[in-house]
Design a protein around this motif. Structure first.
Motif, PDB file in Angstrom:
ATOM      1  N   GLY A   1      -4.516  -2.938  33.604  1.00 35.63           N
ATOM      2  CA  GLY A   1      -5.039  -3.291  35.193  1.00 35.63           C
ATOM      3  C   GLY A   1      -5.332  -1.560  35.684  1.00 35.63           C
ATOM      4  O   GLY A   1      -5.349  -0.402  35.272  1.00 35.63           O
ATOM      5  N   GLU A   2      -6.201  -1.672  37.030  1.00 39.32           N
ATOM      6  CA  GLU A   2      -6.181  -0.717  37.861  1.00 39.32           C
ATOM      7  C   GLU A   2      -5.187  -0.281  38.134  1.00 39.32           C
ATOM      8  O   GLU A   2      -4.581  -1.792  38.867  1.00 39.32           O
ATOM      9  CB  GLU A   2      -7.702  -0.871  38.748  1.00 39.32           C
ATOM     10  N   SER A   3      -4.447   0.245  38.740  1.00 42.86           N
ATOM     11  CA  SER A   3      -3.146   0.624  40.031  1.00 42.86           C
ATOM     12  C   SER A   3      -4.021   2.230  40.539  1.00 42.86           C
ATOM     13  O   SER A   3      -4.998   2.065  41.087  1.00 42.86           O
ATOM     14  CB  SER A   3      -2.519   1.311  38.855  1.00 42.86           C
ATOM     15  N   ASP A   4      -2.969   1.662  41.876  1.00 45.16           N
ATOM     16  CA  ASP A   4      -2.827   2.532  42.906  1.00 45.16           C
ATOM     17  C   ASP A   4      -3.082   4.104  42.975  1.00 45.16           C
ATOM     18  O   ASP A   4      -3.443   4.927  42.962  1.00 45.16           O
ATOM     19  CB  ASP A   4      -1.666   2.218  43.447  1.00 45.16           C
TER      20      ASP A   4
ATOM     21  N   SER B   1       1.522   0.278  43.062  1.00 44.98           N
ATOM     22  CA  SER B   1       1.646   0.505  41.677  1.00 44.98           C
ATOM     23  C   SER B   1       1.182   1.637  40.563  1.00 44.98           C
ATOM     24  O   SER B   1      -0.275   2.247  41.184  1.00 44.98           O
ATOM     25  CB  SER B   1       0.659  -0.634  40.717  1.00 44.98           C
ATOM     26  N   VAL B   2       1.505   1.972  39.405  1.00 41.64           N
ATOM     27  CA  VAL B   2       1.429   3.675  39.007  1.00 41.64           C
ATOM     28  C   VAL B   2       1.666   3.141  37.328  1.00 41.64           C
ATOM     29  O   VAL B   2       2.529   2.406  37.025  1.00 41.64           O
ATOM     30  CB  VAL B   2       3.134   3.497  39.227  1.00 41.64           C
ATOM     31  N   VAL B   3       0.452   3.632  36.931  1.00 38.58           N
ATOM     32  CA  VAL B   3       0.406   3.687  35.545  1.00 38.58           C
ATOM     33  C   VAL B   3       0.937   5.474  35.111  1.00 38.58           C
ATOM     34  O   VAL B   3       0.395   6.678  36.041  1.00 38.58           O
ATOM     35  CB  VAL B   3      -0.758   3.325  34.773  1.00 38.58           C
ATOM     36  N   ASP B   4       2.118   5.567  34.832  1.00 37.00           N
ATOM     37  CA  ASP B   4       2.520   7.127  33.923  1.00 37.00           C
ATOM     38  C   ASP B   4       1.834   7.059  32.086  1.00 37.00           C
ATOM     39  O   ASP B   4       2.661   6.489  31.546  1.00 37.00           O
ATOM     40  CB  ASP B   4       3.532   7.556  33.780  1.00 37.00           C
ATOM     41  N   VAL B   5       1.020   7.703  31.991  1.00 38.51           N
ATOM     42  CA  VAL B   5      -0.148   8.250  31.122  1.00 38.51           C
ATOM     43  C   VAL B   5       0.570   9.115  30.986  1.00 38.51           C
ATOM     44  O   VAL B   5       1.258  10.091  30.729  1.00 38.51           O
ATOM     45  CB  VAL B   5      -0.973   8.616  31.521  1.00 38.51           C
ATOM     46  N   GLY B   6       0.832   9.048  29.416  1.00 39.95           N
ATOM     47  CA  GLY B   6       1.799   9.732  27.454  1.00 39.95           C
ATOM     48  C   GLY B   6       3.042  10.232  28.731  1.00 39.95           C
ATOM     49  O   GLY B   6       3.435  10.823  28.112  1.00 39.95           O
ATOM     50  N   SER B   7       4.145   9.078  28.451  1.00 37.53           N
ATOM     51  CA  SER B   7       4.753   9.216  29.167  1.00 37.53           C
ATOM     52  C   SER B   7       6.165   9.597  28.572  1.00 37.53           C
ATOM     53  O   SER B   7       7.392  10.441  29.050  1.00 37.53           O
ATOM     54  CB  SER B   7       5.010   7.508  29.349  1.00 37.53           C
ATOM     55  N   GLY B   8       6.323   9.968  27.157  1.00 39.58           N
ATOM     56  CA  GLY B   8       6.828  10.484  25.931  1.00 39.58           C
ATOM     57  C   GLY B   8       8.570  10.059  26.383  1.00 39.58           C
ATOM     58  O   GLY B   8       8.999   8.740  26.024  1.00 39.58           O
TER      59      GLY B   8
ATOM     60  N   PRO C   1     -11.037   1.847  42.886  1.00 38.95           N
ATOM     61  CA  PRO C   1     -11.204   2.836  44.241  1.00 38.95           C
ATOM     62  C   PRO C   1     -10.556   3.019  45.441  1.00 38.95           C
ATOM     63  O   PRO C   1     -10.526   2.148  46.140  1.00 38.95           O
ATOM     64  CB  PRO C   1     -12.592   2.241  44.352  1.00 38.95           C
ATOM     65  N   GLY C   2     -10.006   4.243  45.831  1.00 46.33           N
ATOM     66  CA  GLY C   2      -9.685   4.760  47.129  1.00 46.33           C
ATOM     67  C   GLY C   2      -8.071   4.879  46.827  1.00 46.33           C
ATOM     68  O   GLY C   2      -7.021   5.719  46.827  1.00 46.33           O
ATOM     69  N   GLY C   3      -7.383   5.270  45.255  1.00 47.04           N
ATOM     70  CA  GLY C   3      -6.337   4.990  44.990  1.00 47.04           C
ATOM     71  C   GLY C   3      -6.561   6.592  44.111  1.00 47.04           C
ATOM     72  O   GLY C   3      -6.871   7.690  44.769  1.00 47.04           O
ATOM     73  N   ILE C   4      -5.309   6.850  44.320  1.00 53.30           N
ATOM     74  CA  ILE C   4      -4.898   8.808  43.270  1.00 53.30           C
ATOM     75  C   ILE C   4      -4.682   8.981  42.547  1.00 53.30           C
ATOM     76  O   ILE C   4      -3.469   8.108  41.532  1.00 53.30           O
ATOM     77  CB  ILE C   4      -4.374   9.432  43.894  1.00 53.30           C
TER      78      ILE C   4
END
Length: 234
Positions: free
Chosen positions: A135-138, A69-76, A161-164
């Motif tokens: 939520g929390e993503s990988d 699961s990925v969150v792209d911050v400030g995707s624009g 925790p443990g994600g990047i």
């Protein structure tokens, strides 16, 4: 007003996008047309949409785990999130963007490309409500958003925790880490490191920061449903 020419598809694009090449070409056409008209991409960037933006963004997938699961911050304009979704259909991606007109743009692109595993959320990473909805993503990704110390402070609460955190950076990436190391660690980041992805004109530098396993859960944590589309409202 003349319609900008759509850049020719480079030969390496087929290897990156596979059977989603046509969707990637449509995305480039959308960037060159309505994306340019709406100001989500600058006119100087149009001739190099493929190498500098689309292929460049897709290469970050080389360092992301399967089915993440990925969150792209400030995707624009959807960078790196949209190319990443096209190149890695196994990923469940949330595009997080604060500006209403860009949210509308992202929703249009997601609809037209049929990206059923992509969600659009309006908000900022540092806002409690945005954190609750994402939520929390990988993995959290970001491209040209902020210096790495500030970015870690904003985004690591979105990482399990443990994600990047995987931040696309330029030639100064190593010096940014050295300068902001205390800030990264204060935010709960461990083992910041620089990796290279892609080759040639599409190559990019990525800073990877692991979220400490020792850190407690973030406010509003909770995994989202894969493939659900969350319509942002003005």
């Amino acid at each position: 007003m003349d319609t900008p020419a759509v850049p020719e598809t480079p030969t390496g694009a087929a290897e990156v996008f596979g059977d989603r090449l046509a969707a990637a070409e449509r995305y480039v056409a959308l960037l060159a047309g309505p994306g340019h008209e709406q100001g989500v991409i600058g006119p100087r960037e149009l001739p190099r949409l493929w190498e500098r933006h689309v292929l460049n963004s897709a290469t970050i997938g080389e360092v992301l785990p399967a089915d993440a699961s990925v969150v792209d911050v400030g995707s624009g304009a959807g960078l790196p999130g949209i190319p990443l979704a096209l190149a890695r259909p196994d990923l469940a991606i949330t595009l997080l963007e604060p500006m209403a007109r860009r949210v509308a743009w992202l929703e249009r692109v997601v609809d037209e490309l049929g990206l059923t595993t992509v969600t659009v959320v309006r908000g900022r990473a540092e806002e409690r409500e945005a954190r609750r909805r994402c939520g929390e993503s990988d993995v959290v990704t970001a491209r040209a958003v902020a210096p790495i110390g500030r970015l870690a402070t904003w985004t690591l609460p979105l990482v399990r925790p443990g994600g990047i955190l995987a931040a696309m950076k330029g030639a100064s990436a190593a010096s940014e880490i050295e300068r902001d190391l205390k800030e990264i660690r204060a935010a709960g980041g461990d083992d910041p490191r620089v990796v290279s992805c892609g080759v040639g004109d599409a190559a990019t530098t990525v800073v990877l920061v692991s979220r400490s396993e020792r850190r407690g859960p973030s406010p509003g944590s909770g995994r989202r449903v894969r493939g659900r589309k969350d319509r942002a409202r003005d």
